[in-house]
Design an enzyme around this catalytic site. Structure first.
Site, PDB file in Angstrom:
ATOM      1  N   ASP A 230      18.301  75.733   5.440  1.00 53.29           N
ATOM      2  CA  ASP A 230      16.917  75.276   5.346  1.00 53.29           C
ATOM      3  C   ASP A 230      15.944  76.454   5.425  1.00 53.29           C
ATOM      4  O   ASP A 230      16.104  77.329   6.273  1.00 53.29           O
ATOM      5  CB  ASP A 230      16.670  74.316   6.524  1.00 53.29           C
ATOM      6  N   GLU A 298      35.690  85.008   7.062  1.00 54.17           N
ATOM      7  CA  GLU A 298      36.802  84.998   8.023  1.00 54.17           C
ATOM      8  C   GLU A 298      37.584  83.691   7.957  1.00 54.17           C
ATOM      9  O   GLU A 298      38.669  83.583   8.503  1.00 54.17           O
ATOM     10  CB  GLU A 298      36.266  85.147   9.455  1.00 54.17           C
TER      11      GLU A 298
HETATM   12  C1  NOJ Z   1      12.945  71.864   3.992  1.00 58.39           C
HETATM   13  C2  NOJ Z   1      13.525  70.508   4.168  1.00 58.39           C
HETATM   14  O1  NOJ Z   1      14.173  70.122   2.992  1.00 58.39           O
HETATM   15  C3  NOJ Z   1      12.380  69.601   4.530  1.00 58.39           C
HETATM   16  O2  NOJ Z   1      12.746  68.246   4.502  1.00 58.39           O
HETATM   17  C4  NOJ Z   1      11.859  70.021   5.887  1.00 58.39           C
HETATM   18  O3  NOJ Z   1      10.714  69.250   6.201  1.00 58.39           O
HETATM   19  C5  NOJ Z   1      11.474  71.503   5.899  1.00 58.39           C
HETATM   20  N1  NOJ Z   1      12.456  72.326   5.259  1.00 58.39           N
HETATM   21  C6  NOJ Z   1      11.307  71.990   7.307  1.00 58.39           C
HETATM   22  O4  NOJ Z   1      12.539  72.071   7.955  1.00 58.39           O
END
Ligand code: NOJ
Length: 595
Positions: A230, A298
């Site tokens: 993310d 790994e």
């Molecule tokens: C991207 C994620 O896909 C989204 O749903 C989220 O709100 C933001 N990152 C923050 O983590």
């Protein structure tokens, strides 16, 4: 066309040597709270997913990516993690996660989980400790706490905006839990690029690096095949946290970014601001992914790291998938492309050029849990990224047009060599829910923008499985955490199964052919006849056999070139009678093989 040589037409030739599974995988995104509910509370969960995994095996995908199911107060639907090693009781237990992994393995499906390293929840034990320990403590040094500006520190430390709207800083003493707490008078601020309940970690701190590496190992040891990372471009911020006047929105990146030089991370605009957002795509992130690459290496079995990074231009994004970093990055440039043949050709060609230069597979994606579903997006008057959500009083998409184009776009995407991502429900042709009542909305972006952005709830509505069951079979009690549109009865998975021409059967057929013909690992060249067409995207891809993929984006029928016979099409084709050629109607894609 005579001016184009064969070399001009060749866009992509596959990498030589062994191809790990992810080079050509079709990966299906499961959004756990909306996929299937096992316990009847109206919110999807891990046992619900496990029970429905055979739908995904029958669909023909290679892998599943699960959005977060970790312990979380759900301030951002689980992208606010309070414990990276625990399953939230809403979704089940660790034993349920193990059972899901085991069932997936039985069905031959790989599993990728979500890793959220940019921020934790403010209910993570580290953040609670940071608040309690006070300014200057090692506990605070895991996050980005700063003194404020102005005479008494009443101004935020800089002018950064949260991606969800409003300031990216919250003052400790202004928190709802401050009154009566030891931090009631605390004047420091903390950074949160997203909601105030999602404090950013400080990746300059070795303790943070060690902890997240340990989290990787925790899930790798349990047998996951990889991680979707993310906000992969956000972990490292520019030194000194300089002011920046732009606004960053999700998926397509900074609205006023004008940095086109991939090697210049700190260009300044004439106003003196960083043209390149100082909170994103800093050089330091790459070292983190090199470390993680080594950790994954790994483990046996070709584990994979997938970057969710809103980075422009594509060449800059490709730096995340250099040979010793991540393995894939989501191709948001493709997702946001308008429904326009020259622009699609351009983004496709540029994507291959940039990824081939670093030896990475190109990925393709049209929908996810952060954008308006493509069956609705492509039915808007203006195609492209689309708004952040649609409300009942907003201009509505043309549903029929949207679905027709969505099916055509998907068939185009699945014909492209590389790896493709599907978002749950797109195989049913689900549209966005565009009439959700405001009371039902939960996305923090809706609240932080005062409703100006409707937010992402409309693409997160629980799936319809059975047309005649309450809640369309999403949950044994019929409960659903967001209301489903009544018209979805006809779109339920059971209603579409075995129905000729249904979107579900189209996806199944396309995935079966794609695997059988080895399209994911093929080479790709533009069809000479259409290479500069304003209306048609057409290419020949060669895996196990040659396949012509042709999409008509114009406003009149197009003839299927002679010597090709249709294999599958996203909608009915015009039948060639009396020696006339088969025609491909407007907003239709066909795959054809050599006769
Ligand atoms: C991207 C994620 O896909 C989204 O749903 C989220 O709100 C933001 N990152 C923050 O983590």
């Amino acid at each position: 066309m005579s001016t184009l040589t064969r070399a001009d037409l060749t866009v992509h030739t596959p990498a030589q040597g062994r191809a790990p599974w992810w080079r050509q995988a079709v990966i299906y995104q499961v959004y756990p709270r909306s996929f299937a509910d096992g316990d009847g509370d109206g919110i999807g969960d891990l046992p619900g997913i496990t029970a429905r995994l055979d739908h995904l095996a029958a669909l023909g995908v290679d892998a599943v990516w699960l959005s977060p199911f970790y312990r979380s107060p759900q301030a951002d639907a689980g992208y606010d993690v309070a414990d990276y090693r625990a399953v939230d009781p809403l979704f089940g237990t660790l034993a349920d996660a193990d059972a899901l992994l085991a069932r997936a393995r039985e069905l031959g499906l790989r599993v990728i989980v979500d890793l959220v390293p940019n921020h934790t929840s403010d209910e993570h034990e580290w953040f609670a400790a940071a608040l309690a320990a006070g300014p200057g403590s090692p506990e605070r040094a895991r996050y980005i706490f700063r003194e404020g500006g102005g005479e008494t520190g009443e101004e935020p430390p800089n002018n950064w905006e949260s991606v969800f709207g409003g300031p990216a800083w919250t003052r400790v003493r202004d928190r709802a839990d401050a009154p009566g707490s030891p931090w009631a008078e605390d004047g420091q601020w903390y950074l949160h690029l997203f909601d105030s309940k999602q404090p950013d970690l400080d990746w300059g701190n070795p303790e943070v690096r060690a902890e997240l590496e340990d989290v990787l190992r925790f899930w790798l040891d349990r047998g996951v095949d990889g991680f979707r990372v993310d906000v992969a471009h956000g972990l490292v911020k520019a030194p000194g946290l300089p002011d920046w006047a732009g606004h960053v929105s999700m998926v397509e990146g900074a609205e006023d970014a004008d940095d086109t030089d991939p090697e210049s991370p700190a260009l300044r605009s004439p106003e003196g601001h960083h043209a390149h957002p100082p909170m994103f795509d800093q050089e330091g992130v790459h070292e983190i992914y090199r470390d993680w690459h080594r950790v994954l290496a790994e483990y046996p079995g070709d584990r994979v790291l997938v970057a969710e990074a809103w980075v422009d231009p594509i060449e800059r994004l490709a730096r995340y998938v250099r040979a010793d970093e991540m393995h894939q990055a989501f191709n948001f440039a493709f997702l946001v492309s308008p429904w326009h043949a020259p622009e699609l050709r351009d983004v496709i060609a540029r994507s291959y050029r940039a990824n081939d230069a670093v030896g990475a597979p190109t990925t393709w994606v049209l929908s996810n849990h952060d954008v308006v579903r493509h069956a609705s997006r492509l039915g808007l008057a203006r195609t492209g990224k689309g708004p952040n959500g649609i409300g009942a009083t907003d201009p509505q998409p043309d549903a029929e047009l949207g679905l027709r184009r969505a099916r055509a776009a998907t068939l185009l995407m699945l014909g492209l060599p590389g790896s493709a991502y599907l978002y749950q429900g797109e195989e049913l042709g689900l549209p966005e829910h565009t009439e959700l009542p405001d009371e039902a909305r939960q996305d923090p972006a809706f609240f932080r923008t005062g409703g100006v952005e409707r937010g992402r709830d409309g693409c997160r509505v629980p799936l319809p499985w059975e047309q005649d069951a309450p809640g369309f079979g999403f949950s044994p009690t019929g409960r659903t955490w967001l209301p489903q549109p009544p018209e979805w009865a006809d779109l339920a998975a059971d209603a579409q199964t075995g129905r000729p021409g249904s979107t579900l059967e189209l996806y199944r057929e396309a995935l079966r052919l794609r695997a059988g013909l080895g399209l994911g690992l093929g080479s790709m060249s533009w069809s000479a006849e259409h290479a500069t067409s304003p209306d048609v995207v057409a290419f020949v891809t060669t895996g196990a056999a040659e396949v012509l993929v042709l999409t008509n984006l114009g406003d009149a029928d197009v003839a299927l070139p002679g010597g090709w016979s249709a294999l599958v099409a996203s909608g009915p084709l015009g039948s060639g009678t009396d020696g006339d050629a088969v025609t491909v109607p407007v907003d239709t894609t066909v795959w054809a093989r050599r006769i």
